[in-house]
Design a protein around this motif. Structure first.
Motif, PDB file in Angstrom:
ATOM      1  N   LEU A  71      -5.509   0.654  23.530  1.00 20.61           N
ATOM      2  CA  LEU A  71      -4.706   1.822  23.150  1.00 20.61           C
ATOM      3  C   LEU A  71      -4.525   1.924  21.640  1.00 20.61           C
ATOM      4  O   LEU A  71      -4.329   3.026  21.114  1.00 20.61           O
ATOM      5  N   GLN A  72      -4.597   0.805  20.934  1.00 23.91           N
ATOM      6  CA  GLN A  72      -4.456   0.858  19.488  1.00 23.91           C
ATOM      7  C   GLN A  72      -5.659   1.510  18.809  1.00 23.91           C
ATOM      8  O   GLN A  72      -5.603   1.808  17.614  1.00 23.91           O
ATOM      9  N   VAL A  74      -6.609   4.451  19.744  1.00 17.17           N
ATOM     10  CA  VAL A  74      -6.312   5.884  19.834  1.00 17.17           C
ATOM     11  C   VAL A  74      -5.697   6.334  18.511  1.00 17.17           C
ATOM     12  O   VAL A  74      -4.981   5.577  17.853  1.00 17.17           O
ATOM     13  N   THR A  77      -1.357  11.440  19.524  1.00 18.45           N
ATOM     14  CA  THR A  77      -0.364  11.360  20.592  1.00 18.45           C
ATOM     15  C   THR A  77      -0.224  12.709  21.285  1.00 18.45           C
ATOM     16  O   THR A  77      -0.684  13.741  20.786  1.00 18.45           O
ATOM     17  N   LEU A  81      -5.947  10.615  26.779  1.00 17.63           N
ATOM     18  CA  LEU A  81      -6.648   9.526  26.104  1.00 17.63           C
ATOM     19  C   LEU A  81      -8.152   9.783  26.116  1.00 17.63           C
ATOM     20  O   LEU A  81      -8.659  10.491  26.993  1.00 17.63           O
ATOM     21  N   ASN A  89      -8.901   1.167  30.821  1.00 19.38           N
ATOM     22  CA  ASN A  89      -7.521   0.768  31.106  1.00 19.38           C
ATOM     23  C   ASN A  89      -7.142   0.994  32.562  1.00 19.38           C
ATOM     24  O   ASN A  89      -6.342   0.240  33.123  1.00 19.38           O
ATOM     25  N   ASP A 133       1.053   3.303  26.917  1.00 22.90           N
ATOM     26  CA  ASP A 133       0.104   4.273  27.465  1.00 22.90           C
ATOM     27  C   ASP A 133       0.801   5.604  27.728  1.00 22.90           C
ATOM     28  O   ASP A 133       0.272   6.668  27.398  1.00 22.90           O
ATOM     29  N   LEU A 136       1.656   7.454  24.335  1.00 25.99           N
ATOM     30  CA  LEU A 136       0.522   8.080  23.647  1.00 25.99           C
ATOM     31  C   LEU A 136       0.075   9.348  24.363  1.00 25.99           C
ATOM     32  O   LEU A 136      -0.379  10.298  23.714  1.00 25.99           O
ATOM     33  N   ARG A 137       0.196   9.385  25.686  1.00 21.80           N
ATOM     34  CA  ARG A 137      -0.249  10.561  26.430  1.00 21.80           C
ATOM     35  C   ARG A 137       0.782  11.688  26.422  1.00 21.80           C
ATOM     36  O   ARG A 137       0.422  12.858  26.445  1.00 21.80           O
TER      37      ARG A 137
END
Length: 282
Positions: A71-72, A74, A77, A81, A89, A133, A136-137
């Motif tokens: 995730l890092q 990405v 935000t 993803l 993931n 997760d 970020l989504r």
């Protein structure tokens, strides 16, 4: 019937009467030995089960860390993803769910509380990965109910484990924000005037909010918590509170440096976060 021997291993010359009397003397001790044998079997079973749960917890922790590392990568935000990261993931989340399913038979009945500390570390790391997760989504904070829905019903996700996972989430948000700032992404510095009142809303941040404002809102919410000193997780929470405050201070310092003197920074400049930060309560 075995031959009786002395302390040197030599056969004893006992007549039948003496043999009967010797065995009669051992009869009262046999029930006691049987009780202690049962204790031994129960302790062996307890330690074996405990080690199995610890092994599963470590496997869950390792998979959760791999999710966080992915995730890092990405850089945005509040949007889906990248397909490759999402697929990787999801496979890891499925593996974690399978590991939780394997833990369920070990924690039936009273064992659900007896071994809660052994699985707690894996649950906290899983919540950290799941909440990162989710953030970020959606750029919102995942709820306790949503976390509980992602594990088998027999696995108890306590409020303490949920909060400890969110404490660790702030560290990942700090790393994400620093990478965003160094790459020139404005997401981290949008809406710098966010206040702690956002914590009272249903989401930590709106689509217009930035990571700095989100971290400040989370910090305000955690600092408002009142945990009794007799609580068994009080010491761990106090340590994580210091780390969380330090993470928020780092992001604020980096963001303010870019906002105030951004035009003076050379291309490719990365904020220097090595200096110690004095953390205070707000």
């Amino acid at each position: 019937m075995g031959t009786k021997r002395d302390w040197e291993g030599q056969p004893l010359d006992l007549n039948p009467k003496d043999t009967v009397m010797a065995e009669a003397e051992l009869e009262p001790a046999r029930p006691i030995l049987s009780i202690f044998e049962n204790f031994r079997d129960e302790l062996d079973e307890h330690h074996d089960r405990r080690e199995r749960i610890i092994k599963k917890s470590r496997d869950i922790t390792a998979l959760s860390k791999k999710i966080i590392f992915a995730l890092q990568r990405v850089r945005a935000t509040n949007q889906p993803l990248p397909p490759k990261i999402a697929q990787e993931n999801q496979t890891r989340f499925d593996q974690i769910h399978a590991l939780f399913e394997e833990v369920v038979p070990e924690q039936l009945g009273i064992n659900g509380w007896r071994y809660q500390r052994q699985i707690s570390g894996g649950i906290q790391e899983f919540i950290e990965a799941l909440s990162f997760d989710h953030y970020l989504r959606t750029q919102t904070l995942i709820t306790h109910a949503e976390c509980s829905a992602r594990v088998p019903p027999q696995i108890h996700v306590s409020e303490e484990d949920y909060l400890m996972g969110l404490y660790d989430l702030t560290g990942e948000m700090m790393r994400f924000a620093v990478l965003s700032l160094s790459s020139g992404n404005a997401t981290a510095t949008q809406s710098m005037d966010n206040t702690a009142s956002e914590w009272e809303k249903s989401t930590v941040a709106s689509s217009q909010g930035g990571i700095v404002g989100d971290l400040r809102a989370i910090r305000a919410g955690f600092e408002a918590l009142s945990v009794p000193q007799r609580h068994y997780m009080f010491r761990d929470m106090a340590k994580k509170l210091d780390v969380m405050q330090n993470s928020v201070e780092k992001v604020e310092r980096a963001a303010y440096g870019i906002v105030v003197r951004g035009s003076e920074r050379p291309s490719g400049w990365t904020p220097d976060l090595s200096a110690a930060v004095e953390v205070g309560s707000y």
